[in-house]
Enzyme design. Structure first.
Site, PDB file in Angstrom:
ATOM      1  N   ASP A 232       0.849  -1.187   0.000  1.00 29.94           N
ATOM      2  CA  ASP A 232       0.000   0.000   0.000  1.00 29.94           C
ATOM      3  C   ASP A 232       0.893   1.247   0.000  1.00 29.94           C
ATOM      4  OD1 ASP A 232      -3.013   0.965   0.748  1.00 29.94           O
ATOM      5  OD2 ASP A 232      -1.515   2.239   1.733  1.00 29.94           O
ATOM      6  N   ILE A 233       0.574   2.218  -0.874  1.00 28.96           N
ATOM      7  CA  ILE A 233       1.345   3.464  -0.924  1.00 28.96           C
ATOM      8  C   ILE A 233       1.040   4.295   0.323  1.00 28.96           C
ATOM      9  CG2 ILE A 233       1.757   5.599  -2.208  1.00 28.96           C
ATOM     10  CD1 ILE A 233       0.946   4.128  -4.744  1.00 28.96           C
ATOM     11  N   ASN A 240      -3.145  12.931  -3.050  1.00 29.12           N
ATOM     12  CA  ASN A 240      -4.291  13.332  -3.873  1.00 29.12           C
ATOM     13  C   ASN A 240      -4.879  14.661  -3.414  1.00 29.12           C
ATOM     14  OD1 ASN A 240      -4.567  11.464  -5.946  1.00 29.12           O
ATOM     15  ND2 ASN A 240      -5.750  10.030  -4.716  1.00 29.12           N
ATOM     16  N   HIS A 245      -5.628  14.638  -8.351  1.00 26.89           N
ATOM     17  CA  HIS A 245      -5.670  13.239  -8.791  1.00 26.89           C
ATOM     18  C   HIS A 245      -4.727  12.953  -9.950  1.00 26.89           C
ATOM     19  CE1 HIS A 245      -8.941  11.885  -6.183  1.00 26.89           C
ATOM     20  NE2 HIS A 245      -9.501  13.067  -6.381  1.00 26.89           N
ATOM     21  N   ASP A 249      -2.303   9.861  -9.963  1.00 22.59           N
ATOM     22  CA  ASP A 249      -2.193   8.876 -11.038  1.00 22.59           C
ATOM     23  C   ASP A 249      -0.742   8.694 -11.469  1.00 22.59           C
ATOM     24  OD1 ASP A 249      -4.900   8.518 -10.992  1.00 22.59           O
ATOM     25  OD2 ASP A 249      -5.318   9.707 -12.791  1.00 22.59           O
ATOM     26  N   ARG A 264      10.375 -10.982  -9.295  1.00 24.31           N
ATOM     27  CA  ARG A 264      10.983 -12.089 -10.024  1.00 24.31           C
ATOM     28  C   ARG A 264      10.196 -12.365 -11.309  1.00 24.31           C
ATOM     29  NH1 ARG A 264      10.597 -16.953  -6.112  1.00 24.31           N
ATOM     30  NH2 ARG A 264       8.441 -16.318  -6.429  1.00 24.31           N
ATOM     31  N   GLU A 275      -4.900   2.302  -4.080  1.00 20.92           N
ATOM     32  CA  GLU A 275      -3.444   2.440  -3.982  1.00 20.92           C
ATOM     33  C   GLU A 275      -2.799   1.166  -3.462  1.00 20.92           C
ATOM     34  OE1 GLU A 275      -5.013   4.159  -0.033  1.00 20.92           O
ATOM     35  OE2 GLU A 275      -5.654   3.983  -2.122  1.00 20.92           O
TER      36      GLU A 275
END
Length: 356
Positions: A232-233, A240, A245, A249, A264, A275
């Site tokens: 999760d960011i 935002n 936005h 993005d 991998r 996100e």
């Protein structure tokens, strides 16, 4: 957990793609037909059938106008010109040099073009196909009784008939093959739309779950380890809110690129929600997956998104879990989610593995 991104509806997209494929086909029809009639104009002028030479030059003009209409997106007008040219030209050619010349064969090309056209109403297709049939029968019935305007030798007529017959088959093969390739390309684009997230170009939730089900089946057969990583960011809502936005993005795209390039070769990355990203790692133990997640965390921490004179630093928190035999996909995903939120509570920008 965030709401997953919407998936493009394949039915509407498929309709649009098929329509575009048809009009691309019409471009080719105009080009090929225009060049063919230009060649015929020269041949008939050489044979002394000047009326037919002018008729073919008129056809070249109509196909040129049709091509211009397609360029201006006046598709209906272009279609009317193309249909009119084929019908009128066939009638005039047979009237000018006789039925035995074989120019009526080109009416047969109209049928598959009408059938694969983008006309929405079937009744319109039936009506136009019926018109072609009526014209063909009318020409067949009347032109045997009418003396042609230009009487050519039997050898020339035989050569023209053979050429027109071969050209008709070549056109049918060419147009069918071209349309098949255009539709195949459109179907490929549809499959991409149906399986990937449009913003990040990663797998979407549905396609990821299908892949995960396959890997679970493989795990039952071979008992190889299987790990899940949920990422999760950090502070994405603030990004935002402060920058808009469009910047959000841009951050999502930058992070997606890092994740897809740094995992991998056998791993799969999906955009799981707004996100959130979910990574499937076949043949990876919990420890190995945690090491990969740590490498991903470091690479994401190096990401910088420039907004004007300002640079936005990005970080992510990762939760890692391992699949247990006989459990559905929800099991490891939920445990990875719990580990992720433990990392959020501890200060973010870290990797947390589930407790074993």
């Amino acid at each position: 957990m965030s709401i997953p991104p919407s998936v493009t509806t394949p039915v509407k997209s498929g309709s649009r793609d098929t329509s575009r494929s048809f009009w691309k086909l019409m471009y080719q029809v105009c080009l090929v037909s225009g060049l063919t009639h230009l060649l015929f104009a020269a041949v008939f002028y050489w044979l002394g059938a000047h009326t037919m030479a002018w008729i073919n030059l008129g056809s070249v003009t109509l196909f040129t106008a049709s091509y211009g209409c397609l360029k201006l997106h006046r598709n209906i007008l272009a279609a009317v010109l193309i249909v009119s040219e084929v019908l009128i030209h066939a009638a005039l050619a047979v009237w000018s040099i006789g039925w035995d010349s074989g120019f009526h064969y080109y009416l047969l090309v109209m049928v598959p073009v009408v059938v694969i056209s983008s006309m929405r109403r079937r009744s319109s297709k039936y009506l136009l196909s019926g018109l072609v049939f009526v014209l063909y029968v009318a020409l067949d019935f009347t032109m045997h009784q009418v003396r042609p305007l230009h009487e050519l030798s039997a050898e020339v007529l035989s050569t023209l008939r053979a050429f027109n017959l071969a050209a008709t088959f070549a056109l049918l093969f060419y147009l069918s093959n071209l349309y098949m390739r255009l539709v195949s390309k459109a179907e490929k684009q549809l499959r991409i739309l149906a399986t990937t997230d449009p913003l990040t170009q990663l797998l979407n939730r549905r396609s990821f779950l299908e892949l995960a089900d396959y890997e679970l089946t493989q795990r039952k057969r071979h008992l190889a380890p299987l790990a899940f990583v949920l990422a999760d960011i950090d502070h994405f809502k603030s990004i935002n809110d402060q920058h808009g936005h469009a910047v959000g993005d841009a951050v999502l795209k930058a992070v997606s690129q890092v994740l897809s390039q740094a995992v991998r070769e056998q791993d799969s990355v999906a955009r799981w929600g707004g996100e959130e990203f979910l990574i499937l790692m076949p043949n990876a133990t919990l420890e190995a997956a945690s090491m990969v997640a740590e490498r991903l965390r470091e690479k994401v921490s190096a990401v910088e998104v420039t907004v004007g004179a300002q640079t936005i630093k990005v970080s992510m928190t990762f939760g890692v879990s391992s699949h247990r035999l006989e459990e559905p996909v929800d099991g490891p995903v939920n445990r990875a989610d719990s580990a992720l939120y433990q990392g959020k509570a501890r200060g973010r920008n870290q990797v947390v593995a589930e407790a074993v």
